[in-house]
Write an enzyme that holds these catalytic residues in place. Sequence first.
Site, mmCIF file in Angstrom:
data_model
loop_
_atom_site.group_PDB
_atom_site.id
_atom_site.type_symbol
_atom_site.label_atom_id
_atom_site.label_comp_id
_atom_site.label_asym_id
_atom_site.label_seq_id
_atom_site.Cartn_x
_atom_site.Cartn_y
_atom_site.Cartn_z
ATOM 1 N N SER A 58 -8.035 -5.420 5.061
ATOM 2 C CA SER A 58 -8.563 -5.123 3.721
ATOM 3 C C SER A 58 -8.989 -6.357 2.915
ATOM 4 O O SER A 58 -8.661 -6.474 1.746
ATOM 5 C CB SER A 58 -7.537 -4.306 2.920
ATOM 6 N N ASP B 136 0.845 -1.197 0.000
ATOM 7 C CA ASP B 136 0.000 0.000 0.000
ATOM 8 C C ASP B 136 0.881 1.247 0.000
ATOM 9 O O ASP B 136 2.005 1.224 0.507
ATOM 10 C CB ASP B 136 -0.899 -0.036 1.247
ATOM 11 N N ASN C 243 -10.599 -2.679 -6.243
ATOM 12 C CA ASN C 243 -9.778 -1.801 -7.098
ATOM 13 C C ASN C 243 -10.380 -1.568 -8.492
ATOM 14 O O ASN C 243 -10.014 -0.618 -9.175
ATOM 15 C CB ASN C 243 -8.345 -2.344 -7.248
ATOM 16 N N SER D 1 -7.200 -5.666 -5.825
ATOM 17 C CA SER D 1 -8.347 -6.231 -5.105
ATOM 18 C C SER D 1 -9.611 -6.146 -5.954
ATOM 19 O O SER D 1 -9.662 -5.400 -6.943
ATOM 20 C CB SER D 1 -8.568 -5.460 -3.797
ATOM 21 N N THR D 2 -10.648 -6.873 -5.527
ATOM 22 C CA THR D 2 -11.940 -6.784 -6.244
ATOM 23 C C THR D 2 -12.456 -5.339 -6.176
ATOM 24 O O THR D 2 -13.088 -4.855 -7.110
ATOM 25 C CB THR D 2 -12.984 -7.747 -5.638
ATOM 26 N N TRP E 53 2.915 7.975 -2.311
ATOM 27 C CA TRP E 53 4.317 8.180 -2.731
ATOM 28 C C TRP E 53 4.349 9.159 -3.910
ATOM 29 O O TRP E 53 5.163 10.084 -3.936
ATOM 30 C CB TRP E 53 4.923 6.835 -3.129
ATOM 31 N N HIS F 13 2.686 3.538 -8.979
ATOM 32 C CA HIS F 13 2.529 2.101 -9.266
ATOM 33 C C HIS F 13 3.755 1.574 -10.015
ATOM 34 O O HIS F 13 4.203 0.449 -9.789
ATOM 35 C CB HIS F 13 1.258 1.852 -10.089
ATOM 36 N N ARG G 223 -0.463 9.279 -10.019
ATOM 37 C CA ARG G 223 -0.501 8.048 -9.217
ATOM 38 C C ARG G 223 0.151 6.863 -9.947
ATOM 39 O O ARG G 223 0.754 5.986 -9.319
ATOM 40 C CB ARG G 223 -1.957 7.677 -8.907
ATOM 41 N N ARG H 6 -11.618 1.964 -9.227
ATOM 42 C CA ARG H 6 -10.722 3.120 -9.416
ATOM 43 C C ARG H 6 -10.937 3.728 -10.799
ATOM 44 O O ARG H 6 -11.506 3.079 -11.686
ATOM 45 C CB ARG H 6 -9.275 2.663 -9.263
HETATM 46 C C1 FPP Z 1 -1.779 0.337 -3.301
HETATM 47 O O1 FPP Z 1 -1.396 1.658 -3.489
HETATM 48 C C2 FPP Z 1 -1.333 -0.511 -4.370
HETATM 49 C C3 FPP Z 1 -2.139 -1.060 -5.320
HETATM 50 C C4 FPP Z 1 -3.580 -0.845 -5.393
HETATM 51 C C5 FPP Z 1 -1.646 -1.934 -6.363
HETATM 52 C C6 FPP Z 1 -0.315 -2.574 -6.138
HETATM 53 C C7 FPP Z 1 0.390 -2.547 -7.414
HETATM 54 C C8 FPP Z 1 1.730 -2.506 -7.561
HETATM 55 C C9 FPP Z 1 2.653 -2.625 -6.451
HETATM 56 C C10 FPP Z 1 2.341 -2.320 -8.892
HETATM 57 C C11 FPP Z 1 2.116 -3.387 -9.886
HETATM 58 C C12 FPP Z 1 2.158 -4.763 -9.331
HETATM 59 C C13 FPP Z 1 2.895 -5.769 -9.830
HETATM 60 C C14 FPP Z 1 2.774 -7.133 -9.277
HETATM 61 C C15 FPP Z 1 3.830 -5.570 -10.941
HETATM 62 P P1 FPP Z 1 -2.525 2.761 -3.485
HETATM 63 O O2 FPP Z 1 -2.727 3.188 -4.888
HETATM 64 O O3 FPP Z 1 -3.744 2.263 -2.789
HETATM 65 O O4 FPP Z 1 -1.816 3.871 -2.647
HETATM 66 P P2 FPP Z 1 -2.500 4.967 -1.727
HETATM 67 O O5 FPP Z 1 -3.249 4.229 -0.632
HETATM 68 O O6 FPP Z 1 -1.347 5.748 -1.202
HETATM 69 O O7 FPP Z 1 -3.406 5.778 -2.610
#
Ligand code: FPP
Length: 248
Positions: A203, A27, A75, A72-73, A32, A44, A40, A78
């Site tokens: 979560s 997360d 997500n 996640s389901t 970041w 990623h 955003r 978004r």
């Molecule tokens: C949470 O950050 C992260 C995700 C929803 C997706 C995770 C994806 C990656 C690490 C990159 C791609 C994955 C692979 C396996 C190559 P957030 O967007 O919820 O962050 P925030 O809570 O700060 O908004």
Amino acid sequence: MNSKPDVPWPQGLDPARIPAHVAIIMDGNGRWAKKRLLNRVRGHEKGADTVRTTVRTAREIGLSHLTLFAFSTENWQRPKGEVTALMALLKNFLLTERREMMENGIRLNILGQVHRLPDGVREAIARVTADTGHNRDMTLNLALSYGGRTELVDAARSIAEAVAAGQLDPSAVDEACMADRLYTRDMPDPDLLIRTSGEMRVSNFLLWQIAYAEIFVTETLWPDFNREEFLSILRDYQGRERRFGKVV
Ligand code: FPP
């Protein structure tokens, strides 16, 4: 097994007590990026680099199962552009990491509703899971379109169907019977659940499987998570006393 015998074994880490399974809620990619006034998606992308280094560290110390919560389901709700970018990143990750997975004996496995993923991602998954299917040194589980409650409902339905068909006696329904119908069938439960970026939540992740997991939450945002911090959390884990509800 240490895949890189030339790299010295990490100081203070007991090779005899490496957890069998570590699960990570990655997360903080968005935060970041926001801190740097970036889109955003840049978060990623940097997060995908962290995935690479984390898989390498896991393999280096001989972890047998690593599970990463990648999508996640929830997500799916978004913005469309972010979902598309995440799917493209996933596909790219699978295709570019295939060689390293083969070289390091890593088997790719997906937990989740694969049928909901776009064609290109499904094709990449089919190719990499087939190619890496015989690898035995480590299993990398990517949770994609994953929801813990959905997984439990699917397992319950499958048991109900077996009972209705006369293949299973209700008195034979036990924990093993449930575990056998989860995506993680035949795998050890996570010993350690790590969550980055400070939120104290699970979560909807591996709800059944984390029953006895040790939990470690770090304030570090996923893109900043690195080998040293991973090793330090593993040392912390090794210092904990696990009682599984018993008195020891
Ligand atoms: C949470 O950050 C992260 C995700 C929803 C997706 C995770 C994806 C990656 C690490 C990159 C791609 C994955 C692979 C396996 C190559 P957030 O967007 O919820 O962050 P925030 O809570 O700060 O908004």
